[in-house]
Design a protein around this motif. Structure first.
Motif, PDB file in Angstrom:
ATOM      1  N   MET A  67       4.735 -13.343  35.939  1.00  0.00           N
ATOM      2  CA  MET A  67       5.543 -12.610  36.811  1.00  0.00           C
ATOM      3  C   MET A  67       5.656 -11.129  36.442  1.00  0.00           C
ATOM      4  O   MET A  67       6.444 -10.645  37.359  1.00  0.00           O
ATOM      5  N   CYS A  68       5.388 -10.744  35.128  1.00  0.00           N
ATOM      6  CA  CYS A  68       5.937  -9.493  34.881  1.00  0.00           C
ATOM      7  C   CYS A  68       4.953  -8.742  33.963  1.00  0.00           C
ATOM      8  O   CYS A  68       3.573  -9.507  33.560  1.00  0.00           O
ATOM      9  N   ASP A  69       5.016  -7.681  33.292  1.00  0.00           N
ATOM     10  CA  ASP A  69       4.025  -6.991  32.520  1.00  0.00           C
ATOM     11  C   ASP A  69       4.667  -6.752  30.928  1.00  0.00           C
ATOM     12  O   ASP A  69       3.842  -6.231  30.030  1.00  0.00           O
ATOM     13  N   GLY A  70       5.797  -7.327  30.794  1.00  0.00           N
ATOM     14  CA  GLY A  70       6.372  -7.384  29.438  1.00  0.00           C
ATOM     15  C   GLY A  70       7.700  -8.150  29.447  1.00  0.00           C
ATOM     16  O   GLY A  70       8.290  -8.308  30.536  1.00  0.00           O
ATOM     17  N   PHE A  71       8.407  -8.492  28.233  1.00  0.00           N
ATOM     18  CA  PHE A  71       9.571  -9.236  27.785  1.00  0.00           C
ATOM     19  C   PHE A  71      10.243  -8.421  27.085  1.00  0.00           C
ATOM     20  O   PHE A  71       9.804  -7.897  26.254  1.00  0.00           O
ATOM     21  N   ARG A  72      11.328  -8.321  27.626  1.00  0.00           N
ATOM     22  CA  ARG A  72      12.629  -7.784  26.592  1.00  0.00           C
ATOM     23  C   ARG A  72      13.328  -9.188  26.116  1.00  0.00           C
ATOM     24  O   ARG A  72      13.863  -9.866  26.914  1.00  0.00           O
ATOM     25  N   CYS A  73      12.984  -9.593  24.820  1.00  0.00           N
ATOM     26  CA  CYS A  73      13.470 -10.925  24.330  1.00  0.00           C
ATOM     27  C   CYS A  73      14.917 -10.801  23.634  1.00  0.00           C
ATOM     28  O   CYS A  73      15.124 -10.151  22.715  1.00  0.00           O
ATOM     29  N   ASP A  74      15.722 -11.497  24.259  1.00  0.00           N
ATOM     30  CA  ASP A  74      17.022 -11.374  23.844  1.00  0.00           C
ATOM     31  C   ASP A  74      17.603 -11.837  22.291  1.00  0.00           C
ATOM     32  O   ASP A  74      17.043 -13.119  22.300  1.00  0.00           O
TER      33      ASP A  74
END
Length: 504
Positions: free
Chosen positions: A215-222
């Motif tokens: 659903m997106c182009d990248g993740f910011r991983c918490d």
């Protein structure tokens, strides 16, 4: 929806948005309900005009109903809410977006199809979409707790009398589960801890991450460091059941079908390099933030001496949703700190409201924020900075740190200087990080072959002429008032004669 297949720009500019509050503001602005599907294209045009390469929508996943109750009763949050809103109503407090019920787009935001439409709108302007992935924990009322309790950390020896644990009956059996936490703070009571010591859990979470990645182009991983073997063992006393990490195979699996997918690690405690080795494309640079805010210019310079291959994978910022707003955190230093963080190697993260000078930090649980007046001086500064960092030299050029030596006295320690070069283009940047006038000689500059050069300061719009032999031998003399900077474009000229000016 067309796929963005080209590689990410080097040193991309990323813009974080509080999704719920932004949509609420847009609804007021356009006087109609706005969800992710109906965001006007003019908003995407504004992102593009500001040189934004990716939008990070913070808080799109389905939140916890139990988390709402917990947030409204949590004594530790009441003071934060009061500082932001004065006396918030009950309806002003919702669940944390980091206590995720499921990786489904929240229906209040329009749902999965609405997100797809929004993403396509960004792609039309060559802007990517980044979403959160929260690996360490899920909401305390996630359905997975009932359908697959062994995904989560539980132990009969855990004490349910502690705020770090809670009891819950699943299919007739009573479990004592752990709340998610890091080793230095109490548990987050709206969450349940994922048990990464088990291979089956790591496989499940990697599959979950892969589905959400579509659903997106990248993740910011918490809090990405919490799920490394060493930190997990330190926190929980449990060892991974096989000698493999979670991140490396999980990232590899996503990238096997999406080579252009970007992974950003929120990471602290000096573990940035380790997470880069696990496959992260970018890692938070909290060290630069802390040194700009609390430490000395020498410490900032020391951090910038790191190997360029490491620095290229850092994401620099002076604001995000976890930190104080820049005007309150940095005071008079805010602009020069922003300028430095945006003009050194690595990605740059900007935060919604930063360009307008907002000064009130909004806790992520709040569903309303106060109206703040635009600070026109700050807005003008960011208008300049965003235009400056759109120059291709910051994305395709070569960077190196420069030395600063005394021009009489010891104030030269306050100046941090560096240089960008690309083919025949040269930029020299010098910033004064202290609250007094500072002066020094900047060197060693790239060897200048022609006799005479113009140094044009993009900030003051002043022009200076220098003989190459002076620059090559003595360096560049700079004198900067408190918290001021130069950004010099260096160009060759043919006429004879020069003016050896004091650069202020």
């Amino acid at each position: 929806m067309r796929s963005v297949a080209m590689p990410w720009k080097t040193n991309p500019v990323i813009y974080e948005i509080n999704t719920r509050l932004w949509l609420k503001d847009l609804s007021a602005k356009y006087r109609r309900p706005v969800d992710l599907e109906t965001v006007p294209s003019g908003e995407m045009e504004r992102f593009a005009a500001n040189g934004i390469d990716a939008v990070w929508l913070m808080g799109v996943w389905t939140r916890s109903s139990e988390g709402v109750k917990i947030a409204r009763l949590a004594p530790g949050l009441k003071e934060e809410f009061r500082r932001a809103l004065g006396n918030p109503d009950k309806e002003d407090i919702g669940a944390s977006p980091y206590a995720i019920l499921s990786y489904e787009v929240d229906r209040e935001l329009g749902g999965k199809q609405a997100l797809a439409v929004f993403r396509a709108g960004l792609h039309a302007f060559d802007i990517r979409l980044i979403l959160d992935f929260v690996p360490n924990h899920m909401a305390v009322d996630t359905p997975l707790l009932s359908t697959n309790p062994d995904l989560f950390l539980h132990d009969a020896l855990f004490s349910a009398d502690s705020d770090d644990y809670f009891k819950q009956k699943v299919r007739g059996k009573t479990y004592t589960f752990a709340h998610g936490r890091d080793p230095y703070f109490p548990g987050w009571t709206d969450t349940v801890q994922v048990d990464y010591s088990k291979e089956a859990t790591r496989v499940f979470m990697a599959d979950l991450m892969g589905r959400a990645a579509s659903m997106c182009d990248g993740f910011r991983c918490d809090m990405a460091q919490l799920d490394t073997p060493d930190v997990f063992e330190k926190t929980w006393g449990k060892v991974f059941d096989k000698k493999e990490t979670f991140w490396k195979p999980a990232i590899r699996k996503v990238k096997s079908g999406r080579t252009d997918f970007l992974f950003i690690a929120e990471v602290y405690w000096g573990l940035e390099w380790e997470l880069q080795q696990e496959g992260f494309d970018l890692t938070y640079d909290k060290t630069l933030y802390d040194r700009l805010r609390y430490s000395t210019p020498d410490d900032v310079r020391g951090h910038l001496r790191a190997d360029i291959s490491y620095q290229d994978k850092l994401i620099r910022f002076i604001e995000n949703h976890d930190e104080e707003r820049a005007p309150r955190a940095f005071h008079d230093k805010a602009s020069v700190a922003a300028l430095l963080s945006a003009t050194v190697p690595g990605a740059t993260l900007f935060h919604e409201g930063q360009f307008e000078g907002r000064s009130i930090r909004i806790p992520v649980q709040l569903t309303r924020r106060p109206v703040e007046p635009v600070d026109h001086e700050i807005r003008d500064f960011y208008g300049f900075l965003l235009k400056e960092i759109a120059d291709s030299i910051y994305h395709n050029g070569d960077w190196r740190l420069l030395e600063v030596s005394s021009a009489g006295g010891d104030t030269y320690h306050n100046i941090v200087a560096y240089q960008w070069t690309m083919e025949r283009k040269i930029k020299i940047i010098a910033v004064n990080l202290e609250d007094r006038t500072s002066r020094g000689y900047v060197w060693p500059l790239l060897r200048l072959e022609k006799n005479e050069h113009i140094l044009y300061d993009q900030i003051t719009k002043r022009e200076f002429r220098y003989d190459a032999s002076v620059l090559n031998t003595d360096g560049l003399y700079v004198e900067l008032e408190q918290y001021k900077a130069h950004i010099f474009d260096v160009s060759e000229i043919e006429e004879s004669g020069y003016q050896d000016s004091v650069l202020k």
